[in-house]
Design a protein around this motif. Sequence first.
Motif, PDB file in Angstrom:
ATOM      1  N   SER A  56      52.545  73.660   9.054  1.00 17.05           N
ATOM      2  CA  SER A  56      51.988  72.371   8.636  1.00 17.05           C
ATOM      3  C   SER A  56      50.539  72.243   9.094  1.00 17.05           C
ATOM      4  O   SER A  56      49.694  71.703   8.373  1.00 17.05           O
ATOM      5  CB  SER A  56      52.810  71.213   9.216  1.00 17.05           C
ATOM      6  OG  SER A  56      54.108  71.244   8.686  1.00 17.05           O
ATOM      7  N   ASP A  86      54.627  71.286   1.528  1.00 20.79           N
ATOM      8  CA  ASP A  86      55.048  71.531   2.906  1.00 20.79           C
ATOM      9  C   ASP A  86      56.557  71.323   3.031  1.00 20.79           C
ATOM     10  O   ASP A  86      57.011  70.195   3.210  1.00 20.79           O
ATOM     11  CB  ASP A  86      54.293  70.597   3.855  1.00 20.79           C
ATOM     12  CG  ASP A  86      54.489  70.997   5.310  1.00 20.79           C
ATOM     13  OD1 ASP A  86      55.284  71.926   5.567  1.00 20.79           O
ATOM     14  OD2 ASP A  86      53.848  70.384   6.179  1.00 20.79           O
ATOM     15  N   GLU A  87      57.319  72.383   2.948  1.00 19.41           N
ATOM     16  CA  GLU A  87      58.789  72.314   3.017  1.00 19.41           C
ATOM     17  C   GLU A  87      59.323  71.200   2.128  1.00 19.41           C
ATOM     18  O   GLU A  87      60.197  70.436   2.531  1.00 19.41           O
ATOM     19  CB  GLU A  87      59.238  72.074   4.470  1.00 19.41           C
ATOM     20  CG  GLU A  87      58.487  72.964   5.442  1.00 19.41           C
ATOM     21  CD  GLU A  87      59.385  73.689   6.408  1.00 19.41           C
ATOM     22  OE1 GLU A  87      60.574  73.878   6.102  1.00 19.41           O
ATOM     23  OE2 GLU A  87      58.881  74.094   7.461  1.00 19.41           O
TER      24      GLU A  87
HETATM   25 MG    MG Z   1      55.953  71.763   9.410  1.00 21.20          MG
END
Ligand code: MG
Length: 430
Positions: free
Chosen positions: A49, A161-162
């Motif tokens: 991240s 992000d995920e």
């Molecule tokens: Mg992360």
Amino acid sequence: MPNLLELKSVRRTFAIKGSSDTVILDNINLTVKEGEFLAILGPSGSGKSTLLRIIAGLIPASSGSVSYLGNEIFGINPGVAIVFQSFALFPWLTVLENVMLGLEKKPLTEKEKKERSMQVLDIVGLDGFENAYPKELSGGMRQRVGIGRALVSEPDILLMDEAFSALDVLTAENLRRDLLELWLDKKIPTKSIILVTHGIEEAVYMADRAVILSTHPATIVKELTIDIPRWRDKKSPAFLSYVDQIYSFMTKRAATPSVQPQPLLSKKDNGLPQVSAGALTGFLELLEDQNQRTDLYKLADKFMMDIEDFFPLVEASSLLGFSRVIEGDIELTPRGIEFAQAPLLERKKIFSEQIMKNVPIVEKMVRILQSKSNKQINIEFFEEMFTRQYGEKMAQKQLNLLIGWERYAELVEYDDVKEVLYLEGTMQSD
Ligand code: MG
Ligand code: ADP
């Protein structure tokens, strides 16, 4: 034609109060070209991240540079938009209003913003939901709003992000397929997608190229082109072979900490994997049930666990000589098989032998207790020893873990009122 995105020697440190700066990302060199779908893989906490935030210009790199279309970025990167794992929607705004936020900074009239947002809602499959509020939507639909908000500004690079990891398995699968279809059929003007994930299968399914990060600090340990035509069949040998390869890169070092000077998943001084004797026993039984050798990735999938949850178990069972990892497969050693098939008392004996043999600190603790005439010692003695080795925070965890293992192995007994450790069989009851 300049590269769409280029990172040169990117490094990022964070000052953690009371201690010197910790390096989170180090020497990240990465080039992304138009038309590429890139996956960045790494264990959680590795810095994925942080890396995305640096690419987006939300935080600066400590050193090194990020360039978009050949120009170094200082501040917000104008070419990107992010989709977050947590959806990050405003609950008091409607679906349409949430999507329109993606155009906040664009020089468009309100009417134009509305029109473009409505088109995007259609594209992401939310036609008819424009006036709904986030709380009225399912998780999958909320994430469609998140994707819509990112797409509406027509970014050259879509950062994710995920973005699928908070969704249930089927919803995530649908959304991945829909996004991939938009991308492959060029229904969106996006020139590149960068997907950050810890899901290996997700990366192999979606991306053209995978970049694998290590931890402490995160550096790129491997780049891999995923050369399978789309749509990809998750059961095909080629697909499984990529999954295995990536899996090996993500676990190899963890499974053989003594051979590799810098294990991927635990720092050199991270101590023993935090796995209780009970959890380890369960894991070994599971492996035994799976005919002793199995693809660890599939095992995780089968039990719907994150592959990451298996890492400490894999590390601990390999360390103690119960299993070994070969090319992404895990298999029990003869000792592991013996353990898994033994009755409880016999198991304790085997466990005792394995920890005495493979964990030097256990042997040392037992030897110290034996050397005392009363066969007991105040726990403080070990606390201080462990604190010197691991620092205060880690020390207690490591000591508790070891005492847990040693109690299971019936090597020691512990009186937690008196805080005294005894050699097994010598504890006085008064
Ligand atoms: Mg992360
Ligand atoms: P990932 O996304 O791979 O799970 P992150 O990028 O969120 O990892 O975090 C990587 C590491 O950086 C973690 O150890 C985290 O605690 C640390 N970190 C992230 N942001 C900050 C911050 N603002 N201050 C201090 N440490 C941070």
